[in-house]
Design an enzyme around this catalytic site. Structure first.
Site, mmCIF file in Angstrom:
data_model
loop_
_atom_site.group_PDB
_atom_site.id
_atom_site.type_symbol
_atom_site.label_atom_id
_atom_site.label_comp_id
_atom_site.label_asym_id
_atom_site.label_seq_id
_atom_site.Cartn_x
_atom_site.Cartn_y
_atom_site.Cartn_z
ATOM 1 C CB SER A 134 13.567 22.344 -15.230
ATOM 2 O OG SER A 134 12.817 23.538 -15.353
ATOM 3 C CE LYS A 147 12.039 19.305 -11.115
ATOM 4 N NZ LYS A 147 10.827 19.771 -11.775
ATOM 5 C CE LYS A 169 -0.092 -5.301 -43.906
ATOM 6 N NZ LYS A 169 -1.501 -5.391 -43.432
ATOM 7 C CD GLU A 202 8.769 12.229 -15.411
ATOM 8 O OE1 GLU A 202 8.020 12.822 -14.631
ATOM 9 O OE2 GLU A 202 9.651 12.806 -16.064
ATOM 10 C CG HIS A 224 -1.673 -1.238 1.475
ATOM 11 N ND1 HIS A 224 -2.905 -1.528 0.930
ATOM 12 C CD2 HIS A 224 -1.324 -2.333 2.200
ATOM 13 C CE1 HIS A 224 -3.291 -2.739 1.324
ATOM 14 N NE2 HIS A 224 -2.348 -3.249 2.087
HETATM 15 N N1 ARG Z 1 -2.343 -3.928 -48.375
HETATM 16 C C1 ARG Z 1 -3.147 -5.051 -48.055
HETATM 17 C C2 ARG Z 1 -3.093 -5.346 -46.550
HETATM 18 O O1 ARG Z 1 -2.274 -4.799 -45.935
HETATM 19 C C3 ARG Z 1 -2.664 -6.266 -48.795
HETATM 20 C C4 ARG Z 1 -3.707 -7.274 -49.056
HETATM 21 C C5 ARG Z 1 -4.755 -6.710 -49.964
HETATM 22 N N2 ARG Z 1 -5.643 -7.711 -50.401
HETATM 23 C C6 ARG Z 1 -6.765 -7.388 -51.010
HETATM 24 N N3 ARG Z 1 -7.527 -8.359 -51.382
HETATM 25 N N4 ARG Z 1 -7.147 -6.149 -51.165
HETATM 26 O O2 ARG Z 1 -3.864 -6.116 -46.018
#
Ligand code: ARG
Length: 470
Positions: free
Chosen positions: A282, A288, A330, A295, A161
């Protein structure tokens, strides 16, 4: 309607090019160019397999592979810079191959779709990064271990705590984080097993009539297995979610440690001093020295947790099989991986050369509280007093001391003996912080012998000490 002269990347079914804003909106080339090496690796394996299966001739396969290697060489020289019109890395490579090889380049995409292709690329990409993250976790563990070895005899207050609870061996405290990192490594190794399954050959969703050999491409690319079901192969992003969950725990652990370092570096605690190499000043207050590194790590944890939610939300409503929503995986993975890596590196450096514990401040802290109260109760227990009774007695004793503004060790022996006849002169030794720590001999406890055994075991697991940092 007239055929638009700007034409389209698509089949002859399309008459007009994309609206420029939609072209920008749709394209992933701006970020999926990061998959170039993996895309080339996957295409080379695919071309070789097509040759091996007699779908194309062996000579054609060789030329395709040479062409793909040429794209790799151009990229290495900074001469491969596809624009938006390429849409994504997969199209960009195929287009360049056709430019280089003419009609033969058009054979590469036989028996394959971008759906299984992108799934292959992202798995290859993530597999490599998991290995890099494992190395970063190991470095972080070693940095903690070296501090722990230096402080096998240093004490630090232990808290529950955020209230002083019982004194600890500092190495024991640091070893706790080494254990967390060990679980992180185990989790990532487990995720890696499911990242390492090959979707290539599932084609768009249903497989292909082309007589391909999925096991050949999977083996060439180092995958352990192939997806059993083509629909699952192109629509599974569980591995991305799992990675982000494992990465979230890495950041959760780093963030907890960061919080401790931030507290320890404050004037109020004063347990660590930050070195100039890892602290900042700072712009206004000349006195500081700020703990920006921990952080930032604490702050960046939110990005990874956010990606985890983003990925789960991305997949939850998707009908089988591929959907463009997957393109969103991605940037989450790229940012998640680089955040995990950056934070691990920064924290490793912080423990390698960015902070020093202050044994004197720790000594004072450990000797100036009631964190030995449990040990007074334990003292009575070993002399036959039932624990709950001893606990009540000591509670009263602490209250008395508090009202008199003294610590337990400042009570004269007569007063101890008035409280209970079992107290003898050895009570003073028993409540010294060092003795309090040493006495906790239970397995996994903070006793010095236990901690030394842990340090030896962890040192064996992590390998020999790194060259010392000057
Ligand atoms: N740029 C697309 C992705 O990142 C690749 C696959 C696209 N496939 C499609 N059938 N449009 O998923």
């Amino acid at each position: 309607m007239a055929v638009d002269s700007s034409a389209s990347a698509w089949s002859n079914r399309f008459e007009q090019g994309l609206h420029p804003a939609i072209e920008r909106f749709n394209a992933s080339i701006g970020f999926d160019i990061a998959l170039l090496q993996e895309d080339l690796d996957g295409s080379i394996a695919h071309a070789r397999m097509l040759g091996g299966c007699g779908v194309i001739s062996a000579a054609e396969a060789e030329q395709l592979i040479d062409g793909l290697e040429q794209v790799r060489a151009e990229a290495a020289e900074g001469r491969f810079n596809p624009g938006l019109e390429a849409e994504d890395v997969h199209f960009a490579v195929e287009r360049r191959l056709i430019e280089l090889l003419g009609p033969l380049g058009k054979k590469l995409h036989t028996g394959r779709s971008r759906n299984d292709q992108v799934g292959t690329d992202i798995r290859l990409w993530l597999r490599r990064r998991i290995d890099v993250i494992d190395g970063a976790l190991l470095r972080f563990q070693r940095a903690l271990l070296e501090q722990a070895e230096r402080h096998a005899d240093t004490l630090i207050p232990g808290y529950t705590h955020l209230q002083r609870a019982q004194p600890l061996c500092l190495a024991h405290h640091l070893l706790a984080y080494i254990e967390m990192a060990e679980r992180d490594r185990q989790r990532l190794a487990d995720v890696r097993r499911r990242v390492n399954i090959c979707p290539l050959g599932a084609a768009a969703l249903a497989g292909t009539p082309v007589p391909i050999d999925r096991r050949a491409t999977a083996a060439e690319l180092g995958f352990e297995a192939i997806y059993a079901n083509s629909l699952d192969a192109v629509s599974d992003r569980d591995f991305a979610v799992e990675f982000m969950a494992a990465g979230s725990l890495v950041l959760a652990h780093l963030s907890r440690l960061s919080e401790e370092v931030i507290l320890w570096a404050s004037e109020e605690f004063g347990f660590v001093a930050l070195s100039d190499r890892c602290a900042t000043g700072s712009s206004l207050m000349p006195q500081k020295k700020n703990p920006d590194v921990p952080e930032l790590v604490r702050g960046k944890s939110g990005r990874v947790f956010g990606h985890l939610m983003g990925l789960l939300t991305m997949i939850k409503g998707l009908p089988l099989a591929y959907n463009k929503d997957f393109q969103e995986d991605k940037e989450a993975l790229f940012d998640g991986v680089s955040t995990v890596l950056d934070c691990l590196e920064a924290m490793a450096i912080l423990f390698e050369e960015g902070l020093e514990f202050r044994p004197q401040r720790l000594e004072v802290a450990v000797g100036s509280d009631f964190a030995n109260a449990t040990d007074v109760a334990d003292y009575l227990v070993t002399r036959g007093v039932p624990f709950r009774e001893a606990y009540q007695l000591v509670g009263g004793l602490v209250k008395t001391c508090l009202s008199e503004g003294i610590l337990l060790r400042q009570l004269p022996l007569e007063r101890w003996q008035q409280l209970h006849p079992a107290f003898e002169a050895d009570i003073f030794a028993a409540i010294e912080p060092r003795q309090v720590v040493a006495a906790r001999r239970s397995e996994g406890g903070t006793g010095f012998e236990q901690v030394r055994a842990q340090l030896t075991a962890v040192r064996q697991r992590l390998g020999p000490a790194a060259v010392s940092h000057a």
